[in-house]
Scaffold this motif. Structure first.
Motif, PDB file in Angstrom:
ATOM      1  N   THR A 314      -2.009 -65.538 -74.452  1.00  0.00           N
ATOM      2  CA  THR A 314      -2.662 -64.539 -73.614  1.00  0.00           C
ATOM      3  C   THR A 314      -4.165 -64.663 -73.821  1.00  0.00           C
ATOM      4  N   SER A 404       2.460 -64.764 -81.430  1.00  0.00           N
ATOM      5  CA  SER A 404       3.188 -63.923 -82.377  1.00  0.00           C
ATOM      6  C   SER A 404       3.333 -64.580 -83.747  1.00  0.00           C
ATOM      7  N   LEU A 580       8.442 -66.578 -72.994  1.00  0.00           N
ATOM      8  CA  LEU A 580       8.241 -65.156 -73.212  1.00  0.00           C
ATOM      9  C   LEU A 580       7.913 -64.903 -74.676  1.00  0.00           C
ATOM     10  N   ARG A 581       6.896 -64.097 -74.915  1.00  0.00           N
ATOM     11  CA  ARG A 581       6.561 -63.655 -76.258  1.00  0.00           C
ATOM     12  C   ARG A 581       6.163 -62.188 -76.178  1.00  0.00           C
ATOM     13  N   HIS A 582       6.913 -61.340 -76.843  1.00  0.00           N
ATOM     14  CA  HIS A 582       6.610 -59.918 -76.814  1.00  0.00           C
ATOM     15  C   HIS A 582       7.263 -59.260 -78.013  1.00  0.00           C
ATOM     16  N   ARG A 583       6.652 -58.229 -78.499  1.00  0.00           N
ATOM     17  CA  ARG A 583       7.168 -57.513 -79.667  1.00  0.00           C
ATOM     18  C   ARG A 583       8.576 -56.985 -79.416  1.00  0.00           C
ATOM     19  N   HIS A 584       8.884 -56.679 -78.172  1.00  0.00           N
ATOM     20  CA  HIS A 584      10.173 -56.060 -77.874  1.00  0.00           C
ATOM     21  C   HIS A 584      11.123 -57.006 -77.140  1.00  0.00           C
ATOM     22  N   ARG A 636       9.658 -51.101 -72.917  1.00  0.00           N
ATOM     23  CA  ARG A 636       8.461 -51.940 -72.961  1.00  0.00           C
ATOM     24  C   ARG A 636       8.825 -53.407 -72.769  1.00  0.00           C
ATOM     25  N   GLY A 637       9.910 -53.828 -73.415  1.00  0.00           N
ATOM     26  CA  GLY A 637      10.341 -55.205 -73.241  1.00  0.00           C
ATOM     27  C   GLY A 637      10.707 -55.511 -71.799  1.00  0.00           C
ATOM     28  N   TYR A 640       7.649 -55.608 -69.577  1.00  0.00           N
ATOM     29  CA  TYR A 640       6.946 -56.879 -69.725  1.00  0.00           C
ATOM     30  C   TYR A 640       7.622 -57.966 -68.884  1.00  0.00           C
ATOM     31  N   GLY A 644       4.859 -59.009 -66.647  1.00  0.00           N
ATOM     32  CA  GLY A 644       4.011 -59.816 -67.520  1.00  0.00           C
ATOM     33  C   GLY A 644       3.757 -61.224 -67.048  1.00  0.00           C
ATOM     34  N   LYS A 668      14.520 -54.797 -79.569  1.00  0.00           N
ATOM     35  CA  LYS A 668      14.185 -56.060 -78.934  1.00  0.00           C
ATOM     36  C   LYS A 668      15.283 -56.416 -77.932  1.00  0.00           C
TER      37      LYS A 668
END
Length: 889
Positions: A314, A404, A580-584, A636-637, A640, A644, A668
């Motif tokens: 990002t 991440s 895809l890279r996301h905390r959730h 949130r996931g 995104y 996103g 997640k």
């Protein structure tokens, strides 16, 4: 005419004088707390532009040590006679490391600039082509398998890197890790404090309309581009005092011939208002590029800038505006685009600044997914139906944000060892971002031949191994997929034969999809797939707990050859999670497709699926606050996924077994085997065969076979009701009116009595306003028509509000599990499989009866709906056998 020329000359001389006097007389704007300038390998201090770089042999603020003891560093120097070197005195010396080595800087906490200088030169046995190393700064990997000669050329031999790192302790440790039989080196280092308010943790995500925190205090950034739009170079000496940034002109990045026109004003005209003067120097705001106004009113076009970037990251983009020509609101109204998406619509600078010549900047976050164009596009263009078809931009900055895994290394061009520096620019083949460099280097036939030779070498050789001890895993962060149109066919053929003509196994998945595991590695990680390590089983196969070579706990999903799911789901899972890279979102670590196996390796989620914490097990009950936090995380996931990327992703199988929880109960979203790329801008839906899980399936999608993001919203609405009621989405063992949980819960919600059917273990712990807000958003999610459902962004907002109501509740509910004393009622519902099966038909649930009745005709459709059935559903019987079967997801 002569008077006119003389007047222009006089005006020009006055402007030059003004610039000189302004630069000499301006006040100090920033004094860094830490200002450590290090000359590496030098026997004495070096002064550059009035700044003193202290020898690393004498500096008291730096400690240099060999990691793990033993070994040493070597100081070397060379005579500089290359006029193309920016700082010949500074880079005429270097320190070489043949072992792991670190510099420890004593600094204050806060964000710092870390600037690194690499000038490759030969010294003794150290030759530029032999250098290959990784570099870490505290927990961040700045360089991985870095070969400086790959980024240098005869015209620009110096390789410069600038990073922005937030230091939370009292030291910064720069660690060098040379590859075996290679070495690392560095010529000079700067560690300089940054103004605390230069970067604020707030930016607008491209594709959205509102700004949001990015978590910048825990993120490292790399300066990629710093552009003075419409103006000349602003060198570090002319930057804001104490910052020493370099601003380059925009001419090299303009796309096509539509470059507009430039304009400028006196530096003294620039006003900063409430913004600090070091946001950007006056020289940036005093110049601009515009479309040209009335002269091009009939030629509607955008001015475009194109910046090569590394995919899979990002980017933090800051745009600088200052209206230096117009003087009133509505005189210049325009649009701004990033990555072909509108980020500012009908934008008027003066509408925000209230007067001309006042600075304004706007921050954005632009994800660049693998598989997309490896160029970040920034464009300005006229807004429709405006009197003046014009736009303006004064400056821009682009920073790469770490992934991440804490990595910033990006892609490294492959370099043949025998290639001279001027020819060492061959691409990796996986990124288009190097094409501009290749074209610039391929001057003359000799350079073309060099590029071709290097490319052939790349195709025939494996990439160098990763650094020995970077803090990141030894594979790069999962890049975006780069599959070719015939990839699916290639996979099919591979798994039919499993062998190539030479007898070696042919991998069916591109090598840029994360770490490739051998079957033997995964056998060792799972103790030969020991059943005692079994975590669960689904439609694809069994999932085992494992531990890989670096000590990480993983979940290993091994495909079952007899499963109805196979190649398509295997490929989709890898492709989707690789971009895809996301905390959730659950992280895919790698895959294995040798020995005719299809195995996926994920991060291990120690708390397992959400469903296990709701019913069917003896795990402690989740508190209402914890359930809300989990729902917010899952939302949130999904949000995104929907927003996103340039093109949305529809999960298509949202359910509680596909929401996993880590050690801290962070939710997640998992299992992307059924995911589909969403509709394009010109489309409203994706026409596709119906797939999903019974009980969560969007009725509109089922009826029309038209998939949209609202299909995920419906499924998530079922999840919300499941979280509240703690019972399966479908339970045929219950009375007829209760079989379909969503239908049953909706009735109670519409009566305003949802609290009557909530999990009895939540009794006395739910704030009524929070519960009401939760019920309202769940009801909207479950609307029969997709157009009546909210977006996932709206769902997220309402859930966060429900959580806030719970947290601010004056009752001060006790945090933690709500208790287990009243669990019997729920386990009765969840484990009622031993009770007698009632005579139930799939036609009988009343809501969406036309939808349910059509299930009896599904044999003529491409229908694949299923549900993972635990012990609580074991007695569903033959009536539901076509929907609920062991091979279901």
């Amino acid at each position: 005419m002569l008077q006119c020329v003389q007047g222009k000359k006089m005006k020009f001389l006055m402007r030059v004088c003004h610039v000189v006097f302004y630069s000499m007389g301006r006040a100090q704007e920033f004094v860094p707390v830490d200002n450590i300038l290090l000359s590496c390998g030098s026997s004495s201090n070096v002064t550059i532009d009035g700044r003193v770089f202290v020898s690393d042999n004498t500096s008291t603020l730096v400690t240099a040590t060999a990691v793990g003891g033993g070994g040493s560093s070597v100081a070397g120097s060379t005579l500089q006679n290359n006029a193309n070197v920016d700082y010949p005195t500074l880079v005429s010396s270097a320190r070489f490391f043949t072992v792991d080595f670190s510099y420890t800087f004593k600094v204050s906490s806060g964000r710092h600039w870390v600037r690194l200088y690499f000038y490759p030169f030969s010294y003794g046995n150290f030759t530029p082509n032999s250098s290959l190393f990784s570099l870490c700064a505290n927990e961040f990997t700045l360089l991985n398998n870095f070969r400086s000669v790959a980024f240098s050329s005869f015209n620009k031999p110096l390789v410069f890197r600038e990073y922005l790192i937030n230091i939370t302790s009292s030291s910064l440790v720069l660690s060098f890790f040379p590859q075996p039989n290679s070495y690392a080196f560095i010529n000079a280092i700067e560690v300089v404090s940054m103004p605390s308010d230069l970067l604020t943790d707030d930016a607008t995500l491209v594709g959205q309309q509102t700004s949001q925190p990015l978590g910048l205090p825990g993120i490292a950034l790399q300066s990629m581009y710093r552009i003075n739009v419409g103006g000349a170079t602003v060198n570090p000496l002319n930057d804001s005092k104490g910052l020493y940034r370099n601003w380059e002109p925009d001419s090299s990045y303009l796309f096509a011939a539509a470059t507009g026109t430039t304009g400028s004003v006196l530096f003294s005209d620039i006003k900063y208002g409430n913004d600090p003067t070091y946001i950007a120097p006056p020289a940036v705001y005093a110049t601009a590029r515009t479309l040209g106004g009335s002269e091009t009113v009939s030629l509607v076009f955008n001015v475009s800038w194109v910046f090569p970037v590394d995919l899979g990251y990002t980017y933090f983009v800051r745009l600088h505006f200052c209206e230096i020509i117009m003087s009133a609101i509505n005189e210049r109204v325009f649009n701004v685009y990033i990555s072909n998406q509108t980020v500012l619509s009908r934008f008027d600078v003066i509408a925000y600044t209230k007067s001309p010549d006042v600075v304004l900047y706007w921050d954005f976050a632009a994800p660049m997914f693998e598989g997309s164009d490896a160029n970040l596009w920034i464009q300005i263009g006229p807004a429709p139906n405006t009197a003046l078809q014009d736009a303006i931009l004064n400056g821009l900055e682009i920073f790469k944000m770490n992934n991440s895994d804490g990595g910033l290394s990006g892609s490294n061009p492959y370099v043949a060892v025998s290639s001279p520096p001027s020819m060492a620019l061959a691409p990796t083949g996986s990124s288009k971002s190097n094409m501009g460099v290749i074209i610039g280097a391929a001057v003359g036939g000799v350079a073309v031949v060099g590029v071709l030779v290097a490319f052939i070498c790349y195709c025939c050789c494996r990439k160098p191994k990763a650094a020995k001890k970077p803090s990141t895993p030894m594979w790069l962060p999962l890049p975006l997929h780069g599959s070719s149109p015939d990839m699916s066919q290639g996979m099919t053929n591979s798994h039919k034969s499993g062998k190539s003509g030479a007898g070696s196994y042919v991998s069916s998945v591109p090598s840029n999809m994360g770490r490739f595991f051998t079957f033997a590695e995964l056998q060792e990680a799972t103790n030969n797939f020991d059943e005692s390590l079994l975590l669960g089983a689904g439609g694809f196969g069994k999932v085992y707990k494992g531990e890989i070579d670096d000590g990480s706990k993983v979940a290993v999903k091994r495909g079952n050859p007899q499963s109805e799911q196979g190649l398509t789901e295997f490929q989709t899972e890898i492709e989707m999670l690789s971009k895809l890279r996301h905390r959730h979102l659950v992280s895919l670590i790698g895959y294995c497709d040798d020995s005719k196996e299809m195995i996926l390796v994920y991060d291990y989620m120690s708390k397992g699926p959400l469903r296990s914490h709701l019913y069917g097990t003896k795990l402690p009950a989740l508190s209402w606050k914890r359930r809300l936090e989990i729902c917010v995380g899952a939302a949130r996931g999904l949000h995104y996924l929907h927003t996103g990327a340039a093109q949305s992703i529809i999960h298509r199988d949202v359910k509680t077994t596909n929401i996993l929880l880590d050690d801290n109960f962070v939710a997640k979203v998992a299992d992307f085997g059924l995911s589909k790329t969403g509709p394009s801008l010109e489309q409203t839906h994706v026409s596709t065969a119906v797939k999903g899980s019974f009980g969560y399936l969007d009725p509109e999608y089922f009826r029309r076979q038209q998939l949209t993001e609202k299909s995920d919203v419906y499924s998530f609405g079922v999840v919300l009701m499941e979280v509240l009621c703690a019972r399966p989405a479908i339970n045929p063992a219950l009375p007829r009116e209760q079989i379909n949980m969503a239908e049953w819960a909706l009735k109670w919600q519409k009566m305003g009595m949802l609290d009557q059917i909530k999990d009895t273990r939540l009794a006395g712990t739910c704030n009524l306003e929070s519960l009401q807000k939760f019920g309202d958003i769940a009801e909207k999610c479950l609307a029969d028509q997709g157009i009546d459902r909210p977006s996932m962004g709206d769902v997220l907002w309402n859930l966060e509000y429900a959580l806030q109501l719970q947290e601010n509740s004056p009752e001060n509910f006790v945090e933690g599990p709500a208790g287990n004393s009243t669990e019997n009622d729920l386990t009765t519902n969840a484990n009622n499989s031993s009770s007698s099966m009632q005579e139930v038909s799939v036609l009988e649930p009343r809501a969406n009866q036309s939808v349910m009745s059509s299930l009896t005709l599904s044999t003529e459709q491409s229908l694949d709906i299923s549900e993972e059935i635990g012990s609580e559903d074991a007695s569903a019987g033959d009536i539901f056998s076509q929907l609920i079967h062991p091979e279901g997801r």
